[in-house]
Design a protein around this motif. Structure first.
Motif, PDB file in Angstrom:
ATOM      1  N   ILE A   7     -18.720 -37.224  34.608  1.00  0.00           N
ATOM      2  CA  ILE A   7     -19.362 -38.291  33.885  1.00  0.00           C
ATOM      3  C   ILE A   7     -18.961 -38.495  32.444  1.00  0.00           C
ATOM      4  CG2 ILE A   7     -21.686 -39.101  33.204  1.00  0.00           C
ATOM      5  CD1 ILE A   7     -22.744 -37.429  35.442  1.00  0.00           C
ATOM      6  N   VAL A   8     -18.550 -39.475  32.032  1.00  0.00           N
ATOM      7  CA  VAL A   8     -17.934 -39.802  30.693  1.00  0.00           C
ATOM      8  C   VAL A   8     -18.838 -40.176  29.770  1.00  0.00           C
ATOM      9  CG1 VAL A   8     -16.096 -40.156  29.114  1.00  0.00           C
ATOM     10  CG2 VAL A   8     -15.614 -39.371  31.644  1.00  0.00           C
ATOM     11  N   VAL A   9     -19.587 -39.927  29.002  1.00  0.00           N
ATOM     12  CA  VAL A   9     -20.540 -40.689  28.020  1.00  0.00           C
ATOM     13  C   VAL A   9     -19.877 -41.202  26.653  1.00  0.00           C
ATOM     14  CG1 VAL A   9     -22.692 -40.359  26.721  1.00  0.00           C
ATOM     15  CG2 VAL A   9     -22.457 -39.097  28.611  1.00  0.00           C
ATOM     16  N   LEU A  10     -19.413 -42.618  26.620  1.00  0.00           N
ATOM     17  CA  LEU A  10     -18.654 -43.004  25.638  1.00  0.00           C
ATOM     18  C   LEU A  10     -19.462 -43.581  24.696  1.00  0.00           C
ATOM     19  CD1 LEU A  10     -16.695 -45.200  28.424  1.00  0.00           C
ATOM     20  CD2 LEU A  10     -15.768 -43.167  27.144  1.00  0.00           C
ATOM     21  N   ALA A  11     -19.030 -43.181  23.291  1.00  0.00           N
ATOM     22  CA  ALA A  11     -19.529 -43.531  22.150  1.00  0.00           C
ATOM     23  C   ALA A  11     -18.402 -44.173  21.107  1.00  0.00           C
ATOM     24  CB  ALA A  11     -20.330 -42.407  21.343  1.00  0.00           C
ATOM     25  N   GLU A  12     -18.895 -44.563  20.032  1.00  0.00           N
ATOM     26  CA  GLU A  12     -17.805 -45.092  19.183  1.00  0.00           C
ATOM     27  C   GLU A  12     -17.099 -43.896  18.776  1.00  0.00           C
ATOM     28  OE1 GLU A  12     -17.770 -47.441  14.521  1.00  0.00           O
ATOM     29  OE2 GLU A  12     -19.535 -46.438  15.556  1.00  0.00           O
ATOM     30  N   GLY A  13     -15.793 -43.955  18.837  1.00  0.00           N
ATOM     31  CA  GLY A  13     -14.670 -42.765  18.428  1.00  0.00           C
ATOM     32  C   GLY A  13     -14.264 -42.083  19.666  1.00  0.00           C
ATOM     33  N   SER A  14     -14.712 -42.604  20.784  1.00  0.00           N
ATOM     34  CA  SER A  14     -14.089 -41.761  22.299  1.00  0.00           C
ATOM     35  C   SER A  14     -13.023 -42.067  22.332  1.00  0.00           C
ATOM     36  CB  SER A  14     -15.234 -42.364  23.291  1.00  0.00           C
ATOM     37  OG  SER A  14     -16.585 -41.732  23.318  1.00  0.00           O
ATOM     38  N   LEU A  15     -12.321 -43.304  22.027  1.00  0.00           N
ATOM     39  CA  LEU A  15     -11.036 -43.668  22.382  1.00  0.00           C
ATOM     40  C   LEU A  15      -9.996 -43.065  21.434  1.00  0.00           C
ATOM     41  CD1 LEU A  15     -11.451 -47.563  22.861  1.00  0.00           C
ATOM     42  CD2 LEU A  15     -10.985 -45.862  24.554  1.00  0.00           C
ATOM     43  N   GLN A  16     -10.754 -42.203  20.392  1.00  0.00           N
ATOM     44  CA  GLN A  16      -9.684 -41.400  19.504  1.00  0.00           C
ATOM     45  C   GLN A  16      -9.997 -39.969  19.807  1.00  0.00           C
ATOM     46  OE1 GLN A  16     -11.682 -44.449  17.974  1.00  0.00           O
ATOM     47  NE2 GLN A  16      -9.851 -45.198  18.434  1.00  0.00           N
TER      48      GLN A  16
ATOM     49  N   PRO B 277     -24.408 -47.769  23.519  1.00  0.00           N
ATOM     50  CA  PRO B 277     -24.705 -48.974  22.789  1.00  0.00           C
ATOM     51  C   PRO B 277     -23.505 -49.306  21.606  1.00  0.00           C
ATOM     52  CG  PRO B 277     -27.082 -48.423  22.851  1.00  0.00           C
ATOM     53  CD  PRO B 277     -25.961 -47.326  23.225  1.00  0.00           C
ATOM     54  N   ASN B 278     -22.947 -48.293  20.893  1.00  0.00           N
ATOM     55  CA  ASN B 278     -21.887 -48.545  20.034  1.00  0.00           C
ATOM     56  C   ASN B 278     -20.469 -48.414  20.402  1.00  0.00           C
ATOM     57  OD1 ASN B 278     -21.721 -45.894  20.218  1.00  0.00           O
ATOM     58  ND2 ASN B 278     -22.071 -45.122  18.411  1.00  0.00           N
ATOM     59  N   PHE B 279     -20.518 -48.417  21.881  1.00  0.00           N
ATOM     60  CA  PHE B 279     -19.166 -48.407  22.464  1.00  0.00           C
ATOM     61  C   PHE B 279     -18.405 -49.537  22.789  1.00  0.00           C
ATOM     62  CE2 PHE B 279     -16.154 -47.789  26.035  1.00  0.00           C
ATOM     63  CZ  PHE B 279     -14.988 -46.974  25.487  1.00  0.00           C
ATOM     64  N   ARG B 280     -17.192 -49.826  22.302  1.00  0.00           N
ATOM     65  CA  ARG B 280     -16.571 -50.867  22.628  1.00  0.00           C
ATOM     66  C   ARG B 280     -15.332 -50.712  23.504  1.00  0.00           C
ATOM     67  NH1 ARG B 280     -20.408 -52.008  21.113  1.00  0.00           N
ATOM     68  NH2 ARG B 280     -21.200 -53.451  19.323  1.00  0.00           N
ATOM     69  N   PHE B 281     -15.280 -51.323  24.627  1.00  0.00           N
ATOM     70  CA  PHE B 281     -14.149 -50.912  25.496  1.00  0.00           C
ATOM     71  C   PHE B 281     -12.963 -51.453  25.101  1.00  0.00           C
ATOM     72  CE2 PHE B 281     -17.932 -50.797  28.158  1.00  0.00           C
ATOM     73  CZ  PHE B 281     -17.473 -49.858  29.015  1.00  0.00           C
ATOM     74  N   PRO B 282     -11.709 -50.699  25.675  1.00  0.00           N
ATOM     75  CA  PRO B 282     -10.585 -50.962  25.122  1.00  0.00           C
ATOM     76  C   PRO B 282      -9.992 -52.201  25.508  1.00  0.00           C
ATOM     77  CG  PRO B 282     -10.340 -49.324  26.847  1.00  0.00           C
ATOM     78  CD  PRO B 282     -11.841 -49.499  26.579  1.00  0.00           C
ATOM     79  N   VAL B 283      -9.028 -52.709  24.401  1.00  0.00           N
ATOM     80  CA  VAL B 283      -8.504 -54.020  24.731  1.00  0.00           C
ATOM     81  C   VAL B 283      -6.885 -54.059  24.798  1.00  0.00           C
ATOM     82  CG1 VAL B 283      -9.925 -55.438  23.560  1.00  0.00           C
ATOM     83  CG2 VAL B 283      -8.301 -54.581  22.520  1.00  0.00           C
ATOM     84  N   SER B 284      -5.998 -54.545  25.218  1.00  0.00           N
ATOM     85  CA  SER B 284      -4.597 -54.734  25.428  1.00  0.00           C
ATOM     86  C   SER B 284      -3.948 -53.930  24.413  1.00  0.00           C
ATOM     87  CB  SER B 284      -4.006 -55.874  25.725  1.00  0.00           C
ATOM     88  OG  SER B 284      -4.252 -56.707  24.381  1.00  0.00           O
ATOM     89  N   GLN B 285      -4.442 -54.152  23.112  1.00  0.00           N
ATOM     90  CA  GLN B 285      -3.959 -53.550  21.954  1.00  0.00           C
ATOM     91  C   GLN B 285      -3.646 -51.974  21.910  1.00  0.00           C
ATOM     92  OE1 GLN B 285      -5.526 -54.284  18.134  1.00  0.00           O
ATOM     93  NE2 GLN B 285      -4.160 -52.933  16.986  1.00  0.00           N
ATOM     94  N   PHE B 286      -4.970 -51.362  22.572  1.00  0.00           N
ATOM     95  CA  PHE B 286      -5.120 -49.986  22.725  1.00  0.00           C
ATOM     96  C   PHE B 286      -4.161 -49.226  23.579  1.00  0.00           C
ATOM     97  CE2 PHE B 286      -6.915 -46.411  25.300  1.00  0.00           C
ATOM     98  CZ  PHE B 286      -7.052 -45.802  24.580  1.00  0.00           C
ATOM     99  N   PHE B 287      -3.746 -50.147  24.812  1.00  0.00           N
ATOM    100  CA  PHE B 287      -2.865 -49.786  25.810  1.00  0.00           C
ATOM    101  C   PHE B 287      -1.330 -49.943  25.432  1.00  0.00           C
ATOM    102  CE2 PHE B 287      -6.704 -50.380  28.314  1.00  0.00           C
ATOM    103  CZ  PHE B 287      -6.526 -49.035  28.603  1.00  0.00           C
ATOM    104  N   GLN B 288      -1.230 -50.867  24.646  1.00  0.00           N
ATOM    105  CA  GLN B 288       0.418 -51.489  24.284  1.00  0.00           C
ATOM    106  C   GLN B 288       0.822 -50.790  23.041  1.00  0.00           C
ATOM    107  OE1 GLN B 288       0.474 -55.644  24.350  1.00  0.00           O
ATOM    108  NE2 GLN B 288      -0.426 -55.798  26.313  1.00  0.00           N
ATOM    109  N   GLU B 289      -0.363 -50.392  22.156  1.00  0.00           N
ATOM    110  CA  GLU B 289       0.168 -50.175  20.720  1.00  0.00           C
ATOM    111  C   GLU B 289      -0.193 -48.544  20.435  1.00  0.00           C
ATOM    112  OE1 GLU B 289      -0.647 -53.076  17.832  1.00  0.00           O
ATOM    113  OE2 GLU B 289      -0.044 -54.823  18.902  1.00  0.00           O
ATOM    114  N   GLU B 290      -1.533 -48.345  20.638  1.00  0.00           N
ATOM    115  CA  GLU B 290      -2.332 -47.175  20.196  1.00  0.00           C
ATOM    116  C   GLU B 290      -1.873 -46.125  20.970  1.00  0.00           C
ATOM    117  OE1 GLU B 290      -6.379 -47.197  19.192  1.00  0.00           O
ATOM    118  OE2 GLU B 290      -6.301 -49.397  18.634  1.00  0.00           O
ATOM    119  N   LEU B 291      -1.736 -46.259  22.401  1.00  0.00           N
ATOM    120  CA  LEU B 291      -1.327 -45.125  23.059  1.00  0.00           C
ATOM    121  C   LEU B 291       0.113 -44.663  22.913  1.00  0.00           C
ATOM    122  CD1 LEU B 291      -3.078 -45.538  26.525  1.00  0.00           C
ATOM    123  CD2 LEU B 291      -3.583 -43.861  24.943  1.00  0.00           C
ATOM    124  N   PRO B 292       1.060 -45.655  23.044  1.00  0.00           N
ATOM    125  CA  PRO B 292       2.386 -45.232  22.770  1.00  0.00           C
ATOM    126  C   PRO B 292       2.408 -44.782  21.389  1.00  0.00           C
ATOM    127  CG  PRO B 292       2.250 -47.401  23.662  1.00  0.00           C
ATOM    128  CD  PRO B 292       0.641 -47.115  23.323  1.00  0.00           C
TER     129      PRO B 292
END
Length: 248
Positions: free
Chosen positions: A92-101, A125-140
């Motif tokens: 179970i992954v509890v996602l909050a602001e900052g989870s993607l980092q 409530p403060n979590f925002r799901f990743p958009v294409s920029q996350f996968f195409q730019e931030e991850l690489p």
């Protein structure tokens, strides 16, 4: 590590109150339900306390081994958590602001998806799901361009229907949301093929991140070494002028 191996957090099967959660020290056991949250985040910790209290009866009914909350251990336990997840019942992954980092949470997701155990996102409530920029730019940029398996596992995870846990909502709403999560917990022995992904190789995100930083750091050092200082340049010019005058 010895403290981690000798102790853990397990929901007491005798306690069913949603207002208080009794925890006892216990070693990690295979087939446990594991909860990942954003480390050192007060909102995440408070939300987990509420959430665990509301789903504990469903956990002990379906999974006698119990539930383990990674944040209860504190410190850096990425390697230990990865080992536990390889034999866990679900994540179970509890996602909050900052989870993607968060390296801890990204590693937990990547490991669980590679182990083919059920993974359920729970969004605060403060979590925002990743958009294409996350996968195409931030991850690489962070982990390197030659890690398509990381992108595949994270994309597959975020395709999973998330359960909202609205911490400021009424008790009735929270109960409904917690019940939806409890319904997603599979019974013991019913976790195979959960992610529709084949079991993959072990991926160490910390190692990838370090390797991605290393070339930039090395290049920066090389550039500094090759760049002549202004003083040396000035002397060289002086020497050249003297040689020219002597020749004349």
């Amino acid at each position: 590590l010895s403290d981690i191996e000798n102790g853990g957090i397990l929901i007491d099967s005798k306690s069913t109150s949603s207002k208080s959660t009794k925890s006892v020290a216990t070693p990690f056991r295979s087939d446990m339900v594991i909860v990942s949250s954003l480390p050192n985040d007060d909102e995440s910790l408070a939300s987990i306390g509420i959430l665990v209290g509301k789903i504990q009866s469903a956990v002990v009914e379906k999974v006698p081994e119990g539930l383990l909350v990674l944040s209860d251990y504190g410190g850096d336990i990425i390697q230990e958590a990865s080992h536990w997840l390889s034999t866990a019942h679900m994540l179970i992954v509890v996602l909050a602001e900052g989870s993607l980092q968060s390296l801890e949470q990204l590693q937990a997701i990547v490991t669980a998806m590679g182990s083919d155990i059920p993974c359920v996102p729970v969004s605060l409530p403060n979590f925002r799901f990743p958009v294409s920029q996350f996968f195409q730019e931030e991850l690489p940029s962070r982990f390197g361009v030659e890690v398509p398996e990381v992108e595949l596992r994270l994309q597959q995870f975020f395709k999973t229907i998330s359960i909202a846990f609205t911490t400021f909502a009424s008790e009735q709403v929270l109960n409904v949301q917690a019940e939806a999560l409890a319904h997603r917990i599979p019974k013991r022995g019913a976790r195979q093929g959960a992610n529709h992904l084949p079991k993959g190789k072990v991926i160490d995100l910390a190692q990838l991140e370090e390797a991605q930083r290393a070339p930039s750091h090395w290049l920066s050092q090389q550039q500094q070494q090759q760049q002549p200082s202004p003083r040396n340049t000035s002397k060289e010019i002086e020497g050249n002028d003297t040689a020219v005058r002597a020749a004349i």
